[in-house]
Design a protein around this motif. Structure first.
Motif, PDB file in Angstrom:
ATOM      1  N   GLU A   1      42.445 -22.341 -37.457  1.00  0.00           N
ATOM      2  CA  GLU A   1      41.761 -23.132 -36.420  1.00  0.00           C
ATOM      3  C   GLU A   1      41.819 -22.411 -35.076  1.00  0.00           C
ATOM      4  N   GLU A   2      43.000 -21.870 -34.781  1.00  0.00           N
ATOM      5  CA  GLU A   2      43.243 -21.310 -33.449  1.00  0.00           C
ATOM      6  C   GLU A   2      42.389 -20.084 -33.148  1.00  0.00           C
ATOM      7  N   ILE A   3      42.215 -19.221 -34.143  1.00  0.00           N
ATOM      8  CA  ILE A   3      41.466 -17.987 -33.862  1.00  0.00           C
ATOM      9  C   ILE A   3      39.989 -18.264 -33.596  1.00  0.00           C
ATOM     10  N   LYS A   4      39.525 -19.482 -33.900  1.00  0.00           N
ATOM     11  CA  LYS A   4      38.121 -19.816 -33.625  1.00  0.00           C
ATOM     12  C   LYS A   4      37.929 -20.329 -32.188  1.00  0.00           C
ATOM     13  N   VAL A   5      38.990 -20.816 -31.581  1.00  0.00           N
ATOM     14  CA  VAL A   5      38.832 -21.341 -30.210  1.00  0.00           C
ATOM     15  C   VAL A   5      39.490 -20.435 -29.166  1.00  0.00           C
ATOM     16  N   SER A   6      40.313 -19.515 -29.601  1.00  0.00           N
ATOM     17  CA  SER A   6      41.027 -18.688 -28.633  1.00  0.00           C
ATOM     18  C   SER A   6      40.977 -17.224 -29.047  1.00  0.00           C
ATOM     19  N   SER A   7      41.038 -16.338 -28.060  1.00  0.00           N
ATOM     20  CA  SER A   7      41.000 -14.901 -28.360  1.00  0.00           C
ATOM     21  C   SER A   7      42.367 -14.247 -28.200  1.00  0.00           C
ATOM     22  N   ILE A   8      43.398 -15.050 -28.136  1.00  0.00           N
ATOM     23  CA  ILE A   8      44.757 -14.503 -27.953  1.00  0.00           C
ATOM     24  C   ILE A   8      45.066 -13.463 -29.029  1.00  0.00           C
ATOM     25  N   HIS A   9      44.679 -13.761 -30.244  1.00  0.00           N
ATOM     26  CA  HIS A   9      45.006 -12.876 -31.355  1.00  0.00           C
ATOM     27  C   HIS A   9      44.423 -11.479 -31.151  1.00  0.00           C
ATOM     28  N   SER A  10      43.297 -11.406 -30.390  1.00  0.00           N
ATOM     29  CA  SER A  10      42.639 -10.098 -30.198  1.00  0.00           C
ATOM     30  C   SER A  10      43.391  -9.218 -29.199  1.00  0.00           C
ATOM     31  N   THR A  11      44.355  -9.806 -28.484  1.00  0.00           N
ATOM     32  CA  THR A  11      45.099  -9.011 -27.497  1.00  0.00           C
ATOM     33  C   THR A  11      46.359  -8.382 -28.104  1.00  0.00           C
ATOM     34  N   ILE A  12      46.606  -8.676 -29.373  1.00  0.00           N
ATOM     35  CA  ILE A  12      47.802  -8.113 -30.035  1.00  0.00           C
ATOM     36  C   ILE A  12      47.446  -6.742 -30.587  1.00  0.00           C
ATOM     37  N   GLY A  13      48.098  -5.720 -30.070  1.00  0.00           N
ATOM     38  CA  GLY A  13      47.813  -4.366 -30.512  1.00  0.00           C
ATOM     39  C   GLY A  13      48.323  -4.112 -31.914  1.00  0.00           C
ATOM     40  N   SER A  14      47.875  -3.016 -32.511  1.00  0.00           N
ATOM     41  CA  SER A  14      48.241  -2.717 -33.907  1.00  0.00           C
ATOM     42  C   SER A  14      49.742  -2.469 -34.051  1.00  0.00           C
ATOM     43  N   ASP A  15      50.390  -2.049 -32.987  1.00  0.00           N
ATOM     44  CA  ASP A  15      51.844  -1.810 -33.053  1.00  0.00           C
ATOM     45  C   ASP A  15      52.636  -3.017 -32.573  1.00  0.00           C
ATOM     46  N   ASP A  16      51.953  -4.092 -32.295  1.00  0.00           N
ATOM     47  CA  ASP A  16      52.630  -5.245 -31.697  1.00  0.00           C
ATOM     48  C   ASP A  16      52.657  -6.461 -32.613  1.00  0.00           C
ATOM     49  N   GLY A  17      52.641  -6.208 -33.890  1.00  0.00           N
ATOM     50  CA  GLY A  17      52.727  -7.328 -34.826  1.00  0.00           C
ATOM     51  C   GLY A  17      51.375  -7.936 -35.092  1.00  0.00           C
ATOM     52  N   ASN A  18      51.374  -9.239 -35.333  1.00  0.00           N
ATOM     53  CA  ASN A  18      50.117  -9.913 -35.651  1.00  0.00           C
ATOM     54  C   ASN A  18      50.206 -11.388 -35.280  1.00  0.00           C
ATOM     55  N   PHE A  19      49.108 -12.068 -35.471  1.00  0.00           N
ATOM     56  CA  PHE A  19      49.053 -13.494 -35.126  1.00  0.00           C
ATOM     57  C   PHE A  19      49.191 -14.302 -36.418  1.00  0.00           C
ATOM     58  N   PHE A  20      50.470 -14.428 -36.869  1.00  0.00           N
ATOM     59  CA  PHE A  20      50.812 -15.265 -38.034  1.00  0.00           C
ATOM     60  C   PHE A  20      50.158 -14.796 -39.325  1.00  0.00           C
ATOM     61  N   GLU A  21      50.137 -13.468 -39.484  1.00  0.00           N
ATOM     62  CA  GLU A  21      49.575 -12.953 -40.732  1.00  0.00           C
ATOM     63  C   GLU A  21      50.644 -12.324 -41.633  1.00  0.00           C
ATOM     64  N   SER A  22      51.861 -12.186 -41.106  1.00  0.00           N
ATOM     65  CA  SER A  22      52.888 -11.491 -41.890  1.00  0.00           C
ATOM     66  C   SER A  22      53.729 -12.494 -42.680  1.00  0.00           C
ATOM     67  N   ASP A  23      54.704 -11.949 -43.405  1.00  0.00           N
ATOM     68  CA  ASP A  23      55.580 -12.799 -44.231  1.00  0.00           C
ATOM     69  C   ASP A  23      56.821 -13.266 -43.482  1.00  0.00           C
ATOM     70  N   ILE A  24      56.883 -12.966 -42.198  1.00  0.00           N
ATOM     71  CA  ILE A  24      58.075 -13.352 -41.423  1.00  0.00           C
ATOM     72  C   ILE A  24      58.250 -14.866 -41.483  1.00  0.00           C
ATOM     73  N   VAL A  25      59.488 -15.283 -41.738  1.00  0.00           N
ATOM     74  CA  VAL A  25      59.768 -16.715 -41.794  1.00  0.00           C
ATOM     75  C   VAL A  25      59.925 -17.241 -40.377  1.00  0.00           C
ATOM     76  N   ARG A  26      59.296 -18.336 -40.092  1.00  0.00           N
ATOM     77  CA  ARG A  26      59.279 -18.938 -38.757  1.00  0.00           C
ATOM     78  C   ARG A  26      58.973 -17.901 -37.675  1.00  0.00           C
TER      79      ARG A  26
END
Lengths: 238, 398
Positions: free
Chosen positions: B122-147
């Motif tokens: 839902e969030e990526i459709k209303v906000s562009s925050i995820h686009s500011t995360i660089g390739s070396d800076d992780g991701n926007f809730f796409e990994s297997d990290i717990v919490r």
């Protein structure tokens, strides 16, 4: 001087006690002084006199280019000084042709367009205008320069085009103020012959001011002005 | 009258040097004005984009008593709001969020900020925050990290944390009890607003809700995107009627500075164009005065042979109009070319700013041509030029 009445159909212009004064500092200068004059249809008349005699002022008064201090000017029965400014401009457009000493032609129009200019202002039919322009170009001997701009013409050629333009809409009469003043002998001769030819062919009345003896010799009527008054009015058979 | 238009057009080329100069001057003025306005539009748009895309979204819905204190207990029923929004055609996307104040702590330090619980899709459709995360800076809730928690780079710097670092979260639940839990940094974002970055972090909604002591379907905030940005007022009004017990706010109410920027942008553009038009009027008057006064004899001749004053005036006006239209066309063409040239790369004005400052807008400006501005210029420039010509006409016809 011939005294012809207004009800004579050949009278084009009539002036009554026509006077024009100018203020020069403290003194009043009378450019024309109670001039009574008639010009008939078909006349080829020169107004002559020394510089400052009132020739140009008289032509300007007859042409409605300046208002008299007193007196009247009738053109074909119309008292032109009773007309409002816009009416007067319109009256000139349809009834009077002008040839000036200088600045006759519109620099951005061709010879052809200059000749047709007045007709276009009048709203004449396009075909009629084209035909009339062609006729006049032939008459003044400038058919081959129809597309030329005035800057490429000689002084004499410019004046001939100016005469053709003045004639194009077949006005009641043409006023020419010193038309040969800036022309050499040959050019002046050609212009005068053109004007005479047009006067004979088209029966257009010419009234011009001049102190050029070449012009005086061609005129059929000479009106002499001195100090704003007519001192002589002579007719000649030429 | 064709002859008048013909004469007017040809008169422009009588003095090629002077006409050329005035055409160039007006063209450059039009270019400067129109390109300046397009840069201003572009900057304004980037400010809106930064704030609206990254921060406020176009509309937000809260419970009436939610207010700025982010009261956890003041929640809404997601199903009620969702049902309402689905009936409003203008609403395109919606993100149903949780929102609370929290304290983030590491062994190094603690920072207080606003914690937003989101559903990624839902969030990526209303906000562009995820686009500011660089390739070396992780991701926007796409990994297997717990919490996982997504924080700003500036927050990470303060906390001395990096990707996968542990962060202790302390927050107050709906009953006022303090809850503590551990999250791991999953992504580092960076917007152009230092203020936003220092005060906001994101977690998954599903990871946050257990600590808030509120129902599963509870939400605190709905961020909305509508079909057409200009419909915001209309949609707000509609939603206010459909959800009378909720607080509906538009982007400029959520961030009043944007409203001020919007108003000032309008005033600044108006003043800029006003100055341009005054300069144009003065230069046109001067140019036409020169042009007509040296042709006074010619105009007198035209009047004598029977061309009325109004026709002479019309001819002079047409000369001005033709000159102006040629100049405007060149000026606007230059503007379009410049805007096209910079539309992809933008113009970077960061040299004007201190490198470390981020005030909420990008330093790269993309010129934006607004058709309405072009119409204004195309109508007003000739109109002002014609008005400026009236004085020379009056002088020559005297």
């Amino acid at each position: 001087m011939d005294k012809l009445k207004d009800n004579d159909k050949s009278i084009i212009v009539r002036t009554e006690e026509l006077s024009k004064s100018f203020l020069n500092g403290q003194s009043i200068i009378k450019a024309t002084d109670r001039i009574n004059l008639t010009i008939a249809s078909g006349e080829f008349t020169a107004v002559v006199g020394p510089s400052g005699s009132g020739k140009t002022t008289l032509l300007n008064l007859i042409g409605g280019l300046t208002k008299p201090s007193s007196g009247k000017v009738f053109v074909k029965g119309t008292d032109i000084n009773q007309l409002k400014d816009k009416e007067l401009v319109n009256f000139r457009l349809h009834n009077i042709g002008f040839v000036f000493q200088l600045l006759n032609l519109i620099p951005v129009l061709t010879v052809e367009e200059n000749i047709g200019f007045v007709m276009e202002l009048q709203g004449a039919d396009k075909e009629q205008r084209i035909a009339r322009t062609a006729e006049l170009l032939e008459l003044i001997g400038m058919k081959d320069r129809a597309g030329s701009r005035p800057s490429t013409l000689s002084g004499g050629q410019k004046q001939r085009v100016a005469v053709a333009r003045a004639l194009a809409s077949k006005p009641l009469f043409i006023l020419a103020d010193e038309p040969t003043a800036n022309l050499d002998t040959e050019a002046a001769e050609t212009l005068l012959n053109t004007m005479l030819l047009l006067n004979e062919k088209e029966k257009i009345t010419f009234l011009f001011s001049t102190h050029d003896p070449r012009v005086m010799n061609k005129a059929r009527r000479l009106i002499t002005l001195e100090d704003g008054r007519i001192t002589k009015d002579e007719r000649y058979v030429r | 009258m064709k002859i008048i238009y013909k004469m007017a057009f040809r008169n422009i080329f009588r003095k090629k040097g002077r006409s050329g100069l005035i055409i160039i001057i007006i063209a450059l003025g039009v270019f400067a004005a129109s390109f300046g306005v397009s840069l201003s539009n572009g900057w304004s748009e980037s400010v809106y984009r930064e704030h609206i895309d990254m921060q406020t979204s176009q509309l937000q819905i809260h419970a009436n008593k939610f207010s700025d204190a982010n009261e956890v207990a003041e929640f809404m029923d997601k199903s009620v709001v969702q049902e309402t929004l689905s009936a409003v055609d203008e609403v395109v996307y919606a993100s149903y969020r949780l929102k609370t104040n929290a304290l983030l702590s590491t062994a190094y330090t603690s920072v207080g900020l606003i914690l937003i619980g989101v559903d990624r899709d839902e969030e990526i459709k209303v906000s562009s925050i995820h686009s500011t995360i660089g390739s070396d800076d992780g991701n926007f809730f796409e990994s297997d990290i717990v919490r996982p928690i997504v924080i700003s780079k500036s927050s990470a710097e303060r906390l001395n944390a990096g990707i996968n670092s542990k962060i202790i979260l302390s927050l107050q639940d709906s009953s006022g009890e303090i809850q503590r839990t551990m999250f791991r940094v999953g992504g580092l974002y960076q917007t152009n607003s230092t203020r936003f970055d220092n005060t906001t972090a994101f977690v998954k909604k599903s990871d946050l809700i257990p600590y808030l002591n509120i129902p599963e379907e509870a939400i605190h905030e709905v961020a909305i995107v509508v079909k057409d940005f200009r419909q915001c007022d209309e949609v707000k009004h509609k939603l206010s009627q459909l959800l009378p017990r909720h607080d509906i706010k538009k982007w400029d109410e959520l961030y009043p500075l944007l409203h001020l920027i919007n108003a000032w942008h309008g005033i600044a553009t108006f003043l800029f164009l006003l100055l341009f038009f005054i300069a144009l009027g003065v230069s046109t008057t001067n140019f036409m005065m020169m042009s007509v006064l040296e042709r006074k004899g010619e105009f007198r001749m035209l009047n004598k042979v029977g061309m009325a004053g109004n026709r002479i005036g019309l001819m002079i006006i047409m000369e001005t109009l033709f000159t102006t239209l040629i100049a405007i066309s060149i000026g606007l063409l230059l503007c379009v070319l410049a805007a096209e040239t910079f539309s992809k790369s933008g113009i970077d004005i960061k040299f004007l700013f201190d490198n470390n400052s981020r005030h909420g807008y990008s330093t790269v400006i993309y010129p934006t041509i607004n058709n309405r501005d072009f119409v204004h210029i195309f109508v007003l420039v000739p109109a002002i030029s014609i008005i400026a010509t009236l004085s020379p006409i009056k002088k020559v016809l005297k």
